[in-house]
Design a protein around this motif. Sequence first.
Motif, PDB file in Angstrom:
ATOM      1  N   TRP A 397      -0.797   1.489  -3.258  1.00  0.00           N
ATOM      2  CA  TRP A 397       0.259   0.527  -3.646  1.00  0.00           C
ATOM      3  C   TRP A 397       1.485   1.277  -4.169  1.00  0.00           C
ATOM      4  O   TRP A 397       2.616   0.889  -3.876  1.00  0.00           O
ATOM      5  CB  TRP A 397      -0.299  -0.409  -4.721  1.00  0.00           C
ATOM      6  CG  TRP A 397       0.750  -1.325  -5.291  1.00  0.00           C
ATOM      7  CD1 TRP A 397       1.197  -2.496  -4.766  1.00  0.00           C
ATOM      8  CD2 TRP A 397       1.520  -1.097  -6.468  1.00  0.00           C
ATOM      9  NE1 TRP A 397       2.177  -3.035  -5.540  1.00  0.00           N
ATOM     10  CE2 TRP A 397       2.405  -2.192  -6.607  1.00  0.00           C
ATOM     11  CE3 TRP A 397       1.543  -0.081  -7.430  1.00  0.00           C
ATOM     12  CZ2 TRP A 397       3.306  -2.297  -7.665  1.00  0.00           C
ATOM     13  CZ3 TRP A 397       2.444  -0.199  -8.475  1.00  0.00           C
ATOM     14  CH2 TRP A 397       3.305  -1.283  -8.593  1.00  0.00           C
ATOM     15  N   LYS A 398       1.265   2.371  -4.915  1.00  0.00           N
ATOM     16  CA  LYS A 398       2.394   3.152  -5.441  1.00  0.00           C
ATOM     17  C   LYS A 398       3.219   3.721  -4.295  1.00  0.00           C
ATOM     18  O   LYS A 398       4.457   3.698  -4.328  1.00  0.00           O
ATOM     19  CB  LYS A 398       1.873   4.271  -6.329  1.00  0.00           C
ATOM     20  CG  LYS A 398       2.984   5.119  -6.963  1.00  0.00           C
ATOM     21  CD  LYS A 398       2.436   6.254  -7.796  1.00  0.00           C
ATOM     22  CE  LYS A 398       1.916   7.361  -6.902  1.00  0.00           C
ATOM     23  NZ  LYS A 398       1.573   8.584  -7.657  1.00  0.00           N
ATOM     24  N   SER A 401       5.199   0.774  -2.805  1.00  0.00           N
ATOM     25  CA  SER A 401       6.230   0.219  -3.688  1.00  0.00           C
ATOM     26  C   SER A 401       7.401   1.179  -3.886  1.00  0.00           C
ATOM     27  O   SER A 401       8.475   0.766  -4.303  1.00  0.00           O
ATOM     28  CB  SER A 401       5.616  -0.159  -5.038  1.00  0.00           C
ATOM     29  OG  SER A 401       5.149   0.992  -5.700  1.00  0.00           O
ATOM     30  N   ARG A 407       9.036  -2.657  -1.151  1.00  0.00           N
ATOM     31  CA  ARG A 407       8.824  -2.808  -2.594  1.00  0.00           C
ATOM     32  C   ARG A 407       8.463  -4.250  -2.973  1.00  0.00           C
ATOM     33  O   ARG A 407       7.484  -4.504  -3.658  1.00  0.00           O
ATOM     34  CB  ARG A 407      10.072  -2.351  -3.343  1.00  0.00           C
ATOM     35  CG  ARG A 407       9.902  -2.421  -4.872  1.00  0.00           C
ATOM     36  CD  ARG A 407      11.096  -1.797  -5.566  1.00  0.00           C
ATOM     37  NE  ARG A 407      11.195  -0.380  -5.207  1.00  0.00           N
ATOM     38  CZ  ARG A 407      12.328   0.325  -5.292  1.00  0.00           C
ATOM     39  NH1 ARG A 407      13.437  -0.257  -5.684  1.00  0.00           N
ATOM     40  NH2 ARG A 407      12.336   1.593  -4.970  1.00  0.00           N
ATOM     41  N   SER A 410       5.159  -5.437  -1.573  1.00  0.00           N
ATOM     42  CA  SER A 410       4.024  -4.789  -2.257  1.00  0.00           C
ATOM     43  C   SER A 410       3.729  -5.473  -3.585  1.00  0.00           C
ATOM     44  O   SER A 410       2.576  -5.656  -3.957  1.00  0.00           O
ATOM     45  CB  SER A 410       4.317  -3.300  -2.465  1.00  0.00           C
ATOM     46  OG  SER A 410       5.374  -3.118  -3.390  1.00  0.00           O
ATOM     47  N   TRP A 411       4.771  -5.863  -4.308  1.00  0.00           N
ATOM     48  CA  TRP A 411       4.563  -6.580  -5.577  1.00  0.00           C
ATOM     49  C   TRP A 411       3.949  -7.967  -5.341  1.00  0.00           C
ATOM     50  O   TRP A 411       3.073  -8.407  -6.093  1.00  0.00           O
ATOM     51  CB  TRP A 411       5.879  -6.709  -6.336  1.00  0.00           C
ATOM     52  CG  TRP A 411       6.228  -5.486  -7.121  1.00  0.00           C
ATOM     53  CD1 TRP A 411       7.095  -4.496  -6.781  1.00  0.00           C
ATOM     54  CD2 TRP A 411       5.691  -5.115  -8.400  1.00  0.00           C
ATOM     55  NE1 TRP A 411       7.146  -3.522  -7.737  1.00  0.00           N
ATOM     56  CE2 TRP A 411       6.292  -3.878  -8.769  1.00  0.00           C
ATOM     57  CE3 TRP A 411       4.778  -5.680  -9.270  1.00  0.00           C
ATOM     58  CZ2 TRP A 411       6.014  -3.218  -9.957  1.00  0.00           C
ATOM     59  CZ3 TRP A 411       4.486  -5.036 -10.453  1.00  0.00           C
ATOM     60  CH2 TRP A 411       5.100  -3.826 -10.786  1.00  0.00           C
TER      61      TRP A 411
END
Length: 921
Positions: A397-398, A401, A407, A410-411
């Motif tokens: 995920w990092k 994002s 970004r 992903s959130w």
Amino acid sequence: LIGKMADVSLKEVALIVGVVAACYWNSLFCGFVFDDVSAILDNKDLHPSTPLKNLFQNDFWGTPMSEERSHKSYRPLTVLTFRLNYLFSELNAVSYHFLNLIFHGVVCVVFLKVCKLFLDNRSSVVASLLFAVHPIHTEAVTGVVGRAELLSSIFFLAAFLSYTKSKGPDNTIVWTPIAVTVFLVAVATLCKEQGITVVGICCVYEVFIAQGYTLPVLLDTAVQILQGKGSIPFSMLQTLLKLIVLMFSTLLLVVVRVQVIQSQLPVFTRFDNPAAVSPSPARQLTFNYLLPVNAWLLLNPSELCCDWTMGTIPLVESLLDVRNVATLIFFCFLGSLVIFSLRYPGDSSKTVLMALCLIVLPFIPASNLFFPVGFVVAERVLYVPSMGFCILVAHGWKKLSNKSVLRKISWVCLAVVLFTHALKTLHRNWDWESEYTLFMSALKVNKNNAKLWNNVGHALENEKNFERALQFFIQATQVQPDDIGAHMNVGRTYKNLNKTKEAEESYMIAKSLMPQIIPGKKYAARVAPNHLNVYINLANLIRANESRLEEADQLYRQAISMRPDFKQAYISRGELLLKMNKPLKAKEAYLRALELDRTNADLWYNLAIVYIELKDPTEALKNFNRALELNPTHKLALFNSALLMQESGDAQLRPEAKQRLLNYVKEEPQDANGYFNLGMLAMDDKKDVEAEAWMKKAIRLQPNFRSALFNLALLYSQTSKELMALPVLEDLLKYYPDHTKGLILKGDILMNQKKDIVGAKQCFEKILELDPNNVQGKHNLCVVYFEERDLIKAEKCLVETLALAPHEEYIQRHLNIVRSKIASLSVTEQSSLPADGTATTAAEEKKKSFQNLKEVKNEQKTSQTTADNKKGQSKNKKRTEKNHMEEETPKKSTKEIKDIEKKRVAALKRLEEIERILNGE
């Protein structure tokens, strides 16, 4: 631990704990289900009366590690926490679930600290949140026995965190953290076996993270050393030293663990883990396929099930099985991650490597790859591996994002995953509310597991819903026709429905599925101990038929021949041998069972019953006492030992007998027998008011309590409250119209106190209707005829009575008196000279006649006392002595009368007690 979490902020802790509480608050409303029953409800190691040392001698379920039926799961520290719960709240499930919730919160916070070693702050919080809400954890958190996972994880992570402090400045070794690590590993292992795998993670961390080596560097160094082109670097020597210390410590732990299980692996059946007993290649293919199945549960925990044994996952028996594709894809993906993490330097590869270690190493003991375990898939064992999975997801995920294009999405995806997982966890908790809800939820996911059908049946059986339970048990036999346990369940349910023929047929099917008996061969490795109960259940069923007792005994002996340490077979056989009137053989059976288990209070109790049959009350009392030493609240031992003390006639034992009965009624406040016997003790001690109170309490609980009603009437009779005895006798005769002694006592009171000759006559006539040869009743009726002044009828009556009991001297004496009165009256009536005073003589003779009538009546009551019950007629005895004519019966001293009375009272009390026991009252 607080020092190690110094860089975890209070806000982060509050967030994690809040999310855990929000996901698991409803777990507090769940009960004890599934494995909780064995580990909590049936585990005597939780009780304060059990010595603490037993926790370190028994397995997780309270079975001695030395026994073959033990699962060899050695988790004494986890059991210790259960014991603490029991100490504070006994079996209140809320406290157990609350402690699990707290432990899960602690694991999540410590995991956050571990994540911060490999991820940035934000990603670490994401990984911790994912771990906190993941639905796969409901079995470990909401199931009370899952505490083993929680506790082990706390010390597992703490050991790893401690090891990360072992590298000092300039790559020096700091030994204190290593010592702490070894200690924490031992503690983690005493909570659950997988705790020892943290050593492997520490080794990987030391080599690839702390020292920064990659696989190519290690290979190059090894090649140069082998070619003699270089020596081992000093830093590598230090690393080797640390690894040797870790591995040596681990080896010691393994040796100790092997000693604890006494070099025996647990015995599992093919129903627990079908692949474990399958031939190659089905075994290897199935075990390898289970790996992607577990990975899928982590990735998509939408269909969770509490039990994956038996036919849940069909065997992969061929290379052409399409499921092998899933296995291939899984290993390709895993292999690519391993190559990436070991080959390339950098933070990303290190993160992936540690995540893989957390996934793979803790899962190895449960993987079936090295040794078989008692399950196919178990969601609770994914508790620690899911940590690595969450680190991988947070790391991915990092990466996403950080890309501006992805970004926002992903959130959004993260928020959706966290929210849906939290909802699924909250909803899944309700499945663990009761056994019925748990197993019904499992059947929605998996209908091919006979164990689930059986467990729903058990839940319904516990609610006494036998008809519905039978449907589920029958379905289990259809899903798995060779499941011995399912056929046993069907048989037991038929028995509960009083369908003995069908029950026997089901037990016979189960028996036919057992391995054939070969004399002298031990079957412990092939036969599950609970399956041997088929012999016990079948024998218990057929021994209800008196003509089949030998057949039942043969079944018990079959069970013993298959498993000589099968304690229950000896116990049941002992009961049967008692029924067959073979107390000496029963004694042998119980003594053999005691060799296997000297801490079983029931065994000592049963042995006491044998000694009663052998007419050895002293030994019986000793064994009752041993049972009560082991279990001070053993209800049957309390009750029967008190009776034995009471029957001994030893006044010194009465206070202890009373205390035991008081303890008994405390345990069984609704059992009228306890209060009745307290009343009998009070009567022994001449405490009439107390005796009356106990008897009344017994009658309130059981209005038709035969012995209590009769003895209360006797109590009133002996304390000059005869008129209070009448309504009690009316109640007694309402429930038991043929109660002979009650009729006699009622007739006596009506005749002597109420002067109701007609009522008394009806009582005695009723006795003779029931038993024409009842000497006592017939003699009393003769007295009634005397009261009615019908001397001819009285004479005839006494002649008939004497024919029934020719050896009773008092009947002959009374007959002689009646005949002399008849002769005297005849002479008087023939006299015709009133002037010489004959009229006066006639009047005097008439008066003497009725005086002698009183004598007959009262002497009759004396004889009645000897045959009647307990103490009730002692007062009549005194009255008889006073009214006897001197020429018929010489006077006795008051002391002699009291002595005779006491002896009669004791003898009669025993008679009534024996009658009560024989009548099952």
